[in-house]
Design a protein around this motif. Structure first.
Motif, PDB file in Angstrom:
ATOM      1  N   ALA A  76       0.762  -1.082  -0.164  1.00 55.03           N
ATOM      2  CA  ALA A  76      -0.598  -0.120   0.033  1.00 55.03           C
ATOM      3  C   ALA A  76       0.935   1.247  -0.389  1.00 55.03           C
ATOM      4  CB  ALA A  76      -0.985  -0.262   1.071  1.00 55.03           C
ATOM      5  N   LEU A  77       0.521   2.048  -0.781  1.00 52.64           N
ATOM      6  CA  LEU A  77       1.712   3.731  -0.427  1.00 52.64           C
ATOM      7  C   LEU A  77       0.228   4.433  -0.822  1.00 52.64           C
ATOM      8  CD1 LEU A  77       2.800   1.418  -3.718  1.00 52.64           C
ATOM      9  CD2 LEU A  77       4.250   3.632  -3.078  1.00 52.64           C
ATOM     10  N   TYR A  78       0.452   5.727   0.062  1.00 55.45           N
ATOM     11  CA  TYR A  78       0.088   6.797   0.727  1.00 55.45           C
ATOM     12  C   TYR A  78       0.875   7.984  -0.170  1.00 55.45           C
ATOM     13  CZ  TYR A  78      -2.487  10.525   3.107  1.00 55.45           C
ATOM     14  OH  TYR A  78      -3.324  11.702   2.818  1.00 55.45           O
ATOM     15  N   VAL A  79       0.371   8.509  -1.217  1.00 48.03           N
ATOM     16  CA  VAL A  79       1.148   8.900  -2.222  1.00 48.03           C
ATOM     17  C   VAL A  79       0.394  10.263  -2.140  1.00 48.03           C
ATOM     18  CG1 VAL A  79       1.715   9.789  -4.295  1.00 48.03           C
ATOM     19  CG2 VAL A  79       1.466   7.202  -3.434  1.00 48.03           C
ATOM     20  N   ALA A  80      -0.919  10.395  -0.964  1.00 49.35           N
ATOM     21  CA  ALA A  80      -1.354  11.868  -1.806  1.00 49.35           C
ATOM     22  C   ALA A  80      -0.295  13.164  -0.731  1.00 49.35           C
ATOM     23  CB  ALA A  80      -2.930  11.426  -1.157  1.00 49.35           C
ATOM     24  N   GLY A  81      -0.838  13.594  -0.969  1.00 51.56           N
ATOM     25  CA  GLY A  81       0.023  14.890  -0.457  1.00 51.56           C
ATOM     26  C   GLY A  81      -0.203  16.409  -1.058  1.00 51.56           C
TER      27      GLY A  81
END
Length: 224
Positions: A76-81
């Motif tokens: 899982a990758l939390y890319v949002a920024g």
């Protein structure tokens, strides 16, 4: 053997979109979240399963576990920024502060209890996009100080959460200074290079990396 399942949170454009492309090219099953219809079409055209989520809105994020019910997620990758650029010479506006902190910190902290159990079930990896600008030991100016503070807070949130999900590997990762809307055209790292480097780092993690900040080129942060 089934293909790995990859979750990319924040796949509308830039590195998130490129990660979807590269993982799909590698034969992985990809689930992605986006914020708008145009982005949904772009990501769907790459062969990914797409959900509409706005991580800056708690009511939107709250339904993520339901949308992913029953999944085992290998990566899982939390890319949002988001970024705001004022420095410490002017007080931050509440609008700028809330925009950065909601997306970069609160969104990630709301996602962790929903997604980390699915990653833990797979014995997988949950990576959150941080930045070298989060490292207090190497700070040399106050540029983007809200952004800096948000990524430092994210590092702490992920390091702390690791203790509650020992069967998963939680890390933060610096994607580098990349040629995206945020990084600008003059950045030294291409989107393709960053995404490829991130994939390589995630494939080579060790137990010692849990809770740590890593860089897309394989370097480990020595001083936070």
């Amino acid at each position: 053997m089934s293909s790995p399942t990859i979750l990319v949170i924040g796949a509308s454009r830039g590195i998130g979109l490129e990660l979807v492309r590269q993982y799909r090219d590698a034969g992985c099953r990809v689930i992605a979240t986006v914020r708008d219809e145009a982005s949904r079409e772009r990501v769907r055209d790459l062969g990914a399963q797409v959900h509409m989520i706005d991580v800056a809105r708690p009511a939107s994020v709250s339904g993520l576990a339901w949308l992913l019910d029953g999944e085992k997620i290998d990566i899982a990758l939390y890319v949002a920024g988001v970024i705001r650029r004022p420095n410490a010479l002017t007080p931050p506006t509440q609008e700028d502060f809330d925009a950065v902190m909601h997306t970069n910190v609160l969104g990630a902290m709301q996602v962790i209890p929903q997604v980390a159990p699915m990653v833990e079930t797979a014995g997988g990896v949950f990576a959150f996009f941080s930045s070298s600008m989060s490292q207090i030991a190497s700070v040399d100016d106050s540029e983007c100080w809200i952004y800096r503070a948000s990524k430092a807070a994210l590092n702490m949130a992920v390091a702390a959460a690791q203790f509650d999900y020992p069967g998963a590997t939680l890390i933060t990762i610096d994607p580098g200074w990349v040629q995206t809307d945020m990084g600008g055209e003059g950045a030294p790292v291409t989107i393709e290079e960053s995404a490829s480097g991130i994939r390589s780092v995630l494939a080579a993690l060790t137990p010692e990396d849990k809770g740590q900040l890593l860089h897309y080129d394989g370097r480990r942060a020595q001083h936070w």
